[in-house]
Design a protein around this motif. Structure first.
Motif, PDB file in Angstrom:
ATOM      1  N   SER A  36       2.154  10.330 -19.689  1.00 33.72           N
ATOM      2  CA  SER A  36       0.699  10.371 -19.773  1.00 33.72           C
ATOM      3  C   SER A  36       0.181   9.912 -21.127  1.00 33.72           C
ATOM      4  CB  SER A  36       0.210  11.806 -19.520  1.00 33.72           C
ATOM      5  OG  SER A  36       0.757  12.676 -20.501  1.00 33.72           O
ATOM      6  N   SER A  37       1.048   9.353 -21.969  1.00 29.71           N
ATOM      7  CA  SER A  37       0.633   8.943 -23.307  1.00 29.71           C
ATOM      8  C   SER A  37      -0.064   7.596 -23.268  1.00 29.71           C
ATOM      9  CB  SER A  37       1.852   8.870 -24.227  1.00 29.71           C
ATOM     10  OG  SER A  37       2.639   7.741 -23.896  1.00 29.71           O
ATOM     11  N   ASP A  38      -0.588   7.198 -24.421  1.00 29.61           N
ATOM     12  CA  ASP A  38      -1.246   5.904 -24.532  1.00 29.61           C
ATOM     13  C   ASP A  38      -0.294   4.836 -25.056  1.00 29.61           C
ATOM     14  OD1 ASP A  38      -3.717   6.600 -23.543  1.00 29.61           O
ATOM     15  OD2 ASP A  38      -4.467   7.285 -25.475  1.00 29.61           O
ATOM     16  N   ALA A  39       1.009   5.035 -24.874  1.00 24.49           N
ATOM     17  CA  ALA A  39       2.007   4.076 -25.328  1.00 24.49           C
ATOM     18  C   ALA A  39       2.671   3.407 -24.134  1.00 24.49           C
ATOM     19  CB  ALA A  39       3.047   4.774 -26.201  1.00 24.49           C
ATOM     20  N   VAL A  40       3.185   2.178 -24.356  1.00 23.38           N
ATOM     21  CA  VAL A  40       3.863   1.438 -23.291  1.00 23.38           C
ATOM     22  C   VAL A  40       5.144   0.825 -23.836  1.00 23.38           C
ATOM     23  CG1 VAL A  40       1.737   0.899 -22.041  1.00 23.38           C
ATOM     24  CG2 VAL A  40       2.556  -0.685 -23.799  1.00 23.38           C
ATOM     25  N   TYR A  41       6.058   0.514 -22.929  1.00 26.29           N
ATOM     26  CA  TYR A  41       7.284  -0.194 -23.254  1.00 26.29           C
ATOM     27  C   TYR A  41       7.234  -1.598 -22.662  1.00 26.29           C
ATOM     28  CZ  TYR A  41      10.404   3.346 -25.293  1.00 26.29           C
ATOM     29  OH  TYR A  41      11.008   4.244 -26.129  1.00 26.29           O
ATOM     30  N   VAL A  42       7.842  -2.559 -23.364  1.00 29.89           N
ATOM     31  CA  VAL A  42       8.014  -3.913 -22.828  1.00 29.89           C
ATOM     32  C   VAL A  42       9.216  -3.900 -21.897  1.00 29.89           C
ATOM     33  CG1 VAL A  42       8.459  -6.321 -23.381  1.00 29.89           C
ATOM     34  CG2 VAL A  42       7.065  -4.933 -24.919  1.00 29.89           C
ATOM     35  N   ILE A  55       9.325 -15.170 -28.103  1.00 35.31           N
ATOM     36  CA  ILE A  55       8.754 -13.947 -27.553  1.00 35.31           C
ATOM     37  C   ILE A  55       8.019 -13.217 -28.670  1.00 35.31           C
ATOM     38  CG2 ILE A  55       9.282 -11.665 -26.603  1.00 35.31           C
ATOM     39  CD1 ILE A  55      11.629 -12.934 -25.136  1.00 35.31           C
ATOM     40  N   TYR A  56       6.735 -13.015 -28.498  1.00 34.44           N
ATOM     41  CA  TYR A  56       5.941 -12.251 -29.449  1.00 34.44           C
ATOM     42  C   TYR A  56       5.710 -10.848 -28.882  1.00 34.44           C
ATOM     43  CZ  TYR A  56       4.892 -16.682 -31.806  1.00 34.44           C
ATOM     44  OH  TYR A  56       4.987 -17.874 -32.479  1.00 34.44           O
ATOM     45  N   ILE A  57       6.183  -9.844 -29.599  1.00 35.14           N
ATOM     46  CA  ILE A  57       5.980  -8.459 -29.178  1.00 35.14           C
ATOM     47  C   ILE A  57       4.690  -7.963 -29.833  1.00 35.14           C
ATOM     48  CG2 ILE A  57       6.954  -6.153 -29.069  1.00 35.14           C
ATOM     49  CD1 ILE A  57       8.614  -8.284 -27.607  1.00 35.14           C
ATOM     50  N   PRO A  58       3.642  -7.705 -29.066  1.00 35.18           N
ATOM     51  CA  PRO A  58       2.350  -7.340 -29.664  1.00 35.18           C
ATOM     52  C   PRO A  58       2.329  -5.915 -30.190  1.00 35.18           C
ATOM     53  CG  PRO A  58       2.207  -7.244 -27.279  1.00 35.18           C
ATOM     54  CD  PRO A  58       3.586  -7.765 -27.594  1.00 35.18           C
ATOM     55  N   SER A  59       1.324  -5.637 -31.039  1.00 37.38           N
ATOM     56  CA  SER A  59       1.145  -4.285 -31.556  1.00 37.38           C
ATOM     57  C   SER A  59       0.665  -3.342 -30.472  1.00 37.38           C
ATOM     58  CB  SER A  59       0.131  -4.287 -32.704  1.00 37.38           C
ATOM     59  OG  SER A  59       0.639  -4.968 -33.812  1.00 37.38           O
ATOM     60  N   ALA A  60      -0.273  -3.831 -29.678  1.00 36.38           N
ATOM     61  CA  ALA A  60      -0.880  -3.017 -28.620  1.00 36.38           C
ATOM     62  C   ALA A  60      -1.396  -3.956 -27.542  1.00 36.38           C
ATOM     63  CB  ALA A  60      -2.019  -2.159 -29.170  1.00 36.38           C
ATOM     64  N   THR A  66      -8.140   0.686 -21.898  1.00 30.17           N
ATOM     65  CA  THR A  66      -7.683   1.350 -23.121  1.00 30.17           C
ATOM     66  C   THR A  66      -6.621   0.508 -23.801  1.00 30.17           C
ATOM     67  OG1 THR A  66      -8.064   3.536 -22.139  1.00 30.17           O
ATOM     68  CG2 THR A  66      -6.626   3.448 -24.062  1.00 30.17           C
ATOM     69  N   ASN A  67      -6.655   0.466 -25.144  1.00 28.85           N
ATOM     70  CA  ASN A  67      -5.586  -0.182 -25.884  1.00 28.85           C
ATOM     71  C   ASN A  67      -4.402   0.765 -25.990  1.00 28.85           C
ATOM     72  OD1 ASN A  67      -6.546  -2.788 -26.555  1.00 28.85           O
ATOM     73  ND2 ASN A  67      -7.901  -1.919 -28.095  1.00 28.85           N
ATOM     74  N   HIS A  68      -3.224   0.273 -25.628  1.00 25.13           N
ATOM     75  CA  HIS A  68      -2.010   1.075 -25.648  1.00 25.13           C
ATOM     76  C   HIS A  68      -1.050   0.519 -26.692  1.00 25.13           C
ATOM     77  CE1 HIS A  68      -2.852   3.174 -21.755  1.00 25.13           C
ATOM     78  NE2 HIS A  68      -3.578   2.084 -21.569  1.00 25.13           N
ATOM     79  N   ARG A  69      -0.556   1.387 -27.565  1.00 30.85           N
ATOM     80  CA  ARG A  69       0.432   0.942 -28.540  1.00 30.85           C
ATOM     81  C   ARG A  69       1.732   0.572 -27.833  1.00 30.85           C
ATOM     82  NH1 ARG A  69       2.747   4.113 -33.948  1.00 30.85           N
ATOM     83  NH2 ARG A  69       4.550   2.729 -34.246  1.00 30.85           N
ATOM     84  N   VAL A  70       2.301  -0.559 -28.223  1.00 26.91           N
ATOM     85  CA  VAL A  70       3.603  -0.957 -27.688  1.00 26.91           C
ATOM     86  C   VAL A  70       4.659  -0.162 -28.448  1.00 26.91           C
ATOM     87  CG1 VAL A  70       5.232  -2.854 -27.392  1.00 26.91           C
ATOM     88  CG2 VAL A  70       2.777  -3.251 -27.067  1.00 26.91           C
ATOM     89  N   TRP A  71       5.287   0.777 -27.752  1.00 24.95           N
ATOM     90  CA  TRP A  71       6.179   1.746 -28.376  1.00 24.95           C
ATOM     91  C   TRP A  71       7.604   1.226 -28.535  1.00 24.95           C
ATOM     92  CZ3 TRP A  71       4.798   5.778 -31.048  1.00 24.95           C
ATOM     93  CH2 TRP A  71       5.725   6.770 -31.363  1.00 24.95           C
ATOM     94  N   GLY A  72       8.025   0.350 -27.624  1.00 25.55           N
ATOM     95  CA  GLY A  72       9.397  -0.117 -27.716  1.00 25.55           C
ATOM     96  C   GLY A  72       9.743  -1.132 -26.649  1.00 25.55           C
ATOM     97  N   ILE A  73      11.027  -1.500 -26.637  1.00 24.02           N
ATOM     98  CA  ILE A  73      11.577  -2.450 -25.675  1.00 24.02           C
ATOM     99  C   ILE A  73      12.534  -1.693 -24.759  1.00 24.02           C
ATOM    100  CG2 ILE A  73      12.724  -4.668 -25.371  1.00 24.02           C
ATOM    101  CD1 ILE A  73      10.239  -4.773 -27.159  1.00 24.02           C
ATOM    102  N   THR A 207       4.312   7.443 -35.968  1.00 21.89           N
ATOM    103  CA  THR A 207       4.291   7.815 -34.563  1.00 21.89           C
ATOM    104  C   THR A 207       2.875   7.969 -34.023  1.00 21.89           C
ATOM    105  OG1 THR A 207       4.451  10.169 -35.135  1.00 21.89           O
ATOM    106  CG2 THR A 207       6.512   8.989 -34.748  1.00 21.89           C
ATOM    107  N   ASP A 208       1.889   7.480 -34.765  1.00 23.77           N
ATOM    108  CA  ASP A 208       0.499   7.642 -34.354  1.00 23.77           C
ATOM    109  C   ASP A 208       0.069   6.563 -33.368  1.00 23.77           C
ATOM    110  OD1 ASP A 208      -0.099   9.940 -35.943  1.00 23.77           O
ATOM    111  OD2 ASP A 208      -0.115   8.640 -37.706  1.00 23.77           O
ATOM    112  N   GLY A 209      -1.068   6.788 -32.751  1.00 22.86           N
ATOM    113  CA  GLY A 209      -1.606   5.850 -31.777  1.00 22.86           C
ATOM    114  C   GLY A 209      -2.348   4.693 -32.427  1.00 22.86           C
ATOM    115  N   VAL A 210      -3.113   3.975 -31.610  1.00 22.51           N
ATOM    116  CA  VAL A 210      -3.760   2.760 -32.089  1.00 22.51           C
ATOM    117  C   VAL A 210      -4.957   3.038 -32.986  1.00 22.51           C
ATOM    118  CG1 VAL A 210      -3.008   1.409 -30.100  1.00 22.51           C
ATOM    119  CG2 VAL A 210      -5.193   2.603 -30.005  1.00 22.51           C
TER     120      VAL A 210
END
Length: 302
Positions: A36-42, A55-60, A66-73, A207-210
């Motif tokens: 339920s967080s605002d983070a996503v994985y690629v 491959i460009y890994i975006p910040s969010a 909603t803007n979601h922080r890209v947390w990881g791969i 570990t903070d959000g956007v």
């Protein structure tokens, strides 16, 4: 009692539904939500990105308004992708999963942002063409990785931030980095190389959000290979930064010029910091040996 259990059951069901994992595409990549967080994985490349060599890994990324922080791969996300030649992490992602780039045999270089805090086992195993890895963190050892994270290629070079707390030799002796033949301090190990010529780094992970404001430090200067419209560097003779940038909904303020950031930049004739209204600190040797420098403008914030 039955009514009470029914209420509990509905609450559990409602919670489970709220945490349903969702997948979506944005640009060249595919993503999945994290509970339920605002983070996503690629999770991999989208149909649009199937032929991309970088491959460009975006910040969010935006999703459902909603803007979601890209947390990881995710584990195995790009495994055996033989099209990709370079990977660039914008500041944001913290985790590179197991075998996420394993078998990418044409991958030659990787730019790791200072937000990356963990590289899992076999993340880049079998990347037989990999020669250059850039990592922009100032901390040491700030990134947890294993020897198995990297291939056993001869001649691999690790490029670290000029503001790294430790020497190149200390990096090569650290756990997980002994596969590299050499290590070099370089301004190219940065989070952002902007059109003003500045090479900037956040320098740390969090570990903070956007919505949290982050600080940028200038670590080097290099005229961009391509600039849009008129050249703001005026042929590499002018450094004129702005006060902040926004990347994928994450905001950064330019607050510091690092030690020796413009050291020996003999082509620079003008440094105009008047627009850098959040700049507070200019470290030692920042402009040392800028022998052609005729103009230096400072903001009141310094």
């Amino acid at each position: 009692m039955k009514k009470f259990l029914l209420i509990i059951g509905l609450a559990i069901l409602s919670s489970a539904l709220a945490w349903t994992q969702e997948t979506f595409s944005y640009g060249d990549l595919t993503f999945k939500t994290i509970s339920s967080s605002d983070a996503v994985y690629v999770t991999g490349v989208s149909a649009q990105g199937a032929s991309s060599t970088t491959i460009y890994i975006p910040s969010a990324v935006p999703y459902n308004g909603t803007n979601h922080r890209v947390w990881g791969i995710s584990d195995n996300a790009f495994q055996n992708n033989t099209t990709v030649k370079s990977v660039v992490f914008n500041w944001g992602a913290r985790i590179i999963g197991v075998s996420s780039f394993a078998g990418c045999t044409n991958l030659t270089e990787v730019h790791l942002s200072s937000s990356v805090a963990r590289i899992d086992a076999s993340a880049f195993a079998g990347c037989t063409s990999l020669q250059k890895v850039y990592y922009s963190s100032f901390d040491f050892p700030s990134l947890s990785c294993q020897a198995s994270s990297w291939p056993s290629n001869s001649g691999m070079t690790l490029y670290i931030s000029p503001l790294s707390e430790k020497t190149p030799d200390e990096w090569l002796a650290a756990t997980g980095w002994n596969k590299f033949s050499s290590a070099v301090k370089s301004g190219d190990a940065c989070d952002y190389h902007l059109e003003d010529g500045g090479q900037y780094a956040v320098g740390s992970s969090d570990t903070d959000g956007v919505d949290v404001l982050r600080n940028l430090t200038l670590v080097g200067y290099k005229k961009p290979s391509r600039v849009s419209g008129s050249d703001p560097t005026e042929g590499g003779t002018v450094y004129r930064p702005m006060s902040n940038i926004v990347d994928g909904g994450i905001s950064f303020h330019f607050t510091r010029i690092g030690t020796g950031a413009l050291y020996n930049m003999t082509a620079l004739k003008k440094i105009d910091l008047s627009y850098a209204i959040f700049l507070k600190t200019i470290n030692e040797r920042a402009f040392m040996y800028c022998s052609a420098l005729t103009t230096l403008k400072l903001p009141a914030s310094v």
